[in-house]
Design an enzyme around this catalytic site. Structure first.
Site, PDB file in Angstrom:
ATOM      1  N   GLU A   1      40.522  49.666  38.560  1.00  0.00           N
ATOM      2  CA  GLU A   1      41.270  48.451  38.250  1.00  0.00           C
ATOM      3  C   GLU A   1      41.984  48.617  36.909  1.00  0.00           C
ATOM      4  O   GLU A   1      41.510  49.324  36.019  1.00  0.00           O
ATOM      5  CB  GLU A   1      40.315  47.255  38.191  1.00  0.00           C
TER       6      GLU A   1
ATOM      7  N   LYS B   1      44.849  41.049  43.905  1.00  0.00           N
ATOM      8  CA  LYS B   1      43.467  40.584  43.788  1.00  0.00           C
ATOM      9  C   LYS B   1      43.361  39.088  44.090  1.00  0.00           C
ATOM     10  O   LYS B   1      44.075  38.275  43.497  1.00  0.00           O
ATOM     11  CB  LYS B   1      42.962  40.881  42.377  1.00  0.00           C
TER      12      LYS B   1
ATOM     13  N   CYS C   1      37.610  44.726  42.227  1.00  0.00           N
ATOM     14  CA  CYS C   1      36.588  44.259  41.288  1.00  0.00           C
ATOM     15  C   CYS C   1      35.800  43.026  41.750  1.00  0.00           C
ATOM     16  O   CYS C   1      34.943  43.131  42.602  1.00  0.00           O
ATOM     17  CB  CYS C   1      37.220  44.025  39.927  1.00  0.00           C
TER      18      CYS C   1
END
Length: 279
Positions: free
Chosen positions: A43, A116, A157
């Protein structure tokens, strides 16, 4: 092709994209020359800038981003698949940035993107505070994409904590492996990182490829590292520890069907209603 070699690039990204790119390029080159078919970065590969205004100033639009350009060139040069775990990308339609992953084929072409979905908004016991939604616009679309070895579900994540996302990617999206690039804090990583990666693998009978940030990025930010590759039975095939470097393993994709036959929970899912009773 029933197997492939995956490599996780582990970084300690700082605030300057050009400086981070030097290390990223060196490690991607090394992984490619070491026989990796698929190379994944963590990330925020291009920068970990804690200040919103500075991040906005340094971020580039997708078509101009120097890290994305370089990774496309490296993919074409070495004829490898590269997954940019996520890059900080400027959006044309609002002040907030995108935390965006890119899949690049061996011709250097972007074949898939993912923003994300879940934002890390939290106050930790040690005083560490994160308000990701103030700097980044959340994505709204879950994404799977095809590789020569099978179908992959994309995540970034904090997504790892939302099991329903991965079940959807596997059950209805057809994913056989997941990428879960991250910049986990040291506090949450030491408590939950390995458990969460293994759980998503076991629940869905999928491989998990998790490239991570590691080390100290600033006085207030330390990440956990431990880039790992997990098989569909929950066994850890490789663990990168807490230093900058490369973590590699060979994935036998025939294991996916084998393990799903042993524990066919994706097929055994039933709809139900929820009720409450009691005083």
């Amino acid at each position: 092709m029933s197997s492939f070699t995956a490599a996780c690039i582990q970084l300690t990204s700082g605030t300057e994209p050009a400086e981070n790119l030097k290390v990223t390029t060196e490690l991607v080159e090394e992984a490619a020359l070491s026989g990796a078919d698929f190379i994944s970065t963590p990330e925020v590969t291009n920068m970990m800038e804690p200040h919103k205004a500075a991040a906005r100033e340094k971020a580039q639009f997708e078509e101009d981003d120097i890290t994305l350009k370089a990774l496309k060139e490296l993919a074409a040069k070495h004829e490898k698949w590269i997954h940019a775990g996520s890059l900080v990308i400027k959006k044309p339609d609002e002040d907030r940035l995108a935390n965006r992953a890119f899949v690049i084929n061996p011709k250097g072409e972007v074949t898939a993107k993912y923003d994300k979905i879940h934002m890390f908004d939290v106050e930790l016991d040690n005083g560490e505070t994160h308000k990701e939604s103030s700097a980044y616009a959340p994505g709204e679309v879950a994404v799977t994409t095809d590789f020569p070895w099978g179908r992959c579900g994309l995540s970034i994540c904090y997504d790892i904590r939302f099991s329903h996302l991965f079940q959807e990617l596997a059950r209805n999206g057809g994913a056989e492996f997941f990428v879960t690039p991250a910049a986990f804090t040291y506090t949450t990583g030491s408590a939950h990182w390995h458990i969460l990666q293994r759980a998503r693998a076991i629940e869905n009978g999928c491989f998990v490829i998790a490239a991570a940030q590691c080390g100290r990025h600033s006085e207030k930010r330390q990440t956990y590292g431990h880039s790992i590759i997990v098989d569909p039975w929950g066994e850890i095939l490789a663990d990168g520890g807490e230093e900058i470097g490369i973590t590699m393993a060979t994935l036998d994709m025939e294991q996916v069907a084998k393990r799903r036959q042993q524990v066919p929970n994706l097929k055994n899912i039933r709809d139900f209603t929820l009720t409450h009773s009691g005083a």
